[in-house]
Structure formats: C-alpha cells, structure tokens
Design a protein around this motif. Structure first.
Motif: not given
Length: 210
Positions: A31-32, A99-103, A108-112
């Motif tokens: 999702i993220k 927990a991942l809200e502000n990560v 990040l780049p699309l490939i990552v």
C-alpha cells in the motif's frame, strides 16, 4: 484436555498469529509503495474509499461478511484460524500502516518502490507459509474459492481468476490502486508460496509437538 495437547494448540496459535502479522506487514508495504497492490487489497482500498473507513476496517468488514456466510451455509469449513483471521488481520494492517505513516516510501524512486513490492511478495509468502503450517485453516476470503470449488466441481484456477478479476474491477472503480505493483504481485506471490511452503511446513513439524 491434556497438557500435551494444550501446548500443541498454543504453539499452533502462535504460528498462525505470527504468520498473519507478517502477511499484513507485506500488504502494508504494498500500500505504501503506491505502485498498485494485489487484487484483494485493491478491493479493500476501494471499499475503504467508499465507506470512508481504514483499509484494515474494510478487511474486517469483508472477512466478517464472508465468515457470517460460512456460519450460515458452510459451517463445516470453519476452524479456529478462520475466526482468528477475521479479528486480527485488519487490526494488524491498520497498526502497521500507522507505523509506516511517516516513513516516506511513496517518495522513493519508482524502481526502489517496485523492488519493495517484490520483497513484500517474499514476505507475504513466508507469512502465509507460517500461517498455513499451523494447520488451523486460513482466512475466510482464502477459504471462499476452495468452498466454491468443492461445491461446484469447477477448476480452482478459473474460480480464483474470476474472483481476482471481480476484486480488481470493483476495487479500481471505487478508487483502489492498480499499477505495476499489481502485475508483480500476480506473478510472484504464487511461485514464492510454492517455494517456501514445503520448507516452512517441514520446519514446523519439528517445532510443533504431535
């Protein structure tokens, strides 16, 4: 119930819950990543948009609805894991999403992000294999195609494909995320489960007492 059997059941429940948490961890990274998700998660995202609820709450709603249907029509398929999945998968998903809200994964780049999706497929496959090795059944939504196959004698692959298409079309129409990540999950999760399941089940038989 003897002490021996209590220990056996407690370990199986532990396996199930750990597996369920790991699956939702992978789903949360899907999702993220904002690259598209698997068919069921697309449906949950669309439902959450429609009803203005969290994806985890949508998960509880869908699984709970299928569970009630099983109680009415196919009670013989229900086991402890069927119920545990209903009450734990959604809260686990919401907790991890929070927990991942502000990560900042979406930045990040699309490939990552696509690499994260691929790794998440492995994570989900390991989680599902741990959950399945508990031998307490699976989530109601995973049981549904199996029940349809048993009752209709249709081929599993066609039932599963039909359900996936329905979830994608309805979920995408309601605002679920469809993208390159969806293709990756479709191609990777099945083979990954096929690889990890026998390995983890073999390990589980060495840990879980008979």
């Amino acid at each position: 119930m003897s002490k021996f059997n209590i220990k056996n059941y407690a370990i199986r429940i532990g396996f199930f819950l750990v597996g369920c948490f790991i699956i939702q961890l992978g789903v949360a990274f899907f999702i993220k990543s904002s690259t598209g998700v698997d068919s069921f998660t697309i449906f949950m995202q669309g439902l959450s948009n429609l009803l203005n609820i969290t994806v985890g709450q949508a998960n509880i709603l869908v699984m709970g609805t299928v569970f009630i249907g099983m109680l009415i029509f196919t009670r013989e398929y229900i086991r402890l894991g069927t119920f545990l999945a209903v009450i734990t998968a959604g809260p686990f998903l919401d907790l991890i999403n929070l927990a991942l809200e502000n990560v900042g994964i979406a930045a990040l780049p699309l490939i990552v992000r696509l690499l994260i999706v691929a790794i998440s497929c492995v994570v989900i496959s390991i989680g599902f294999s741990i959950l399945k090795s508990a031998n307490l059944s699976v989530a109601p939504t995973d049981q549904l195609p199996l029940i349809i196959v048993d009752k209709s004698n249709w081929q599993y692959k066609w039932v599963r494909i039909t359900m996936d298409v329905i979830c994608i079309v309805v979920g995408f129409t309601l605002g679920g995320a469809l993208g390159l990540g969806t293709i990756i999950t479709t191609l990777l999760i099945g083979p990954c489960i096929q690889y990890f399941l026998p390995i983890i089940e073999k390990k589980a038989t060495q840990i879980i007492p008979n």
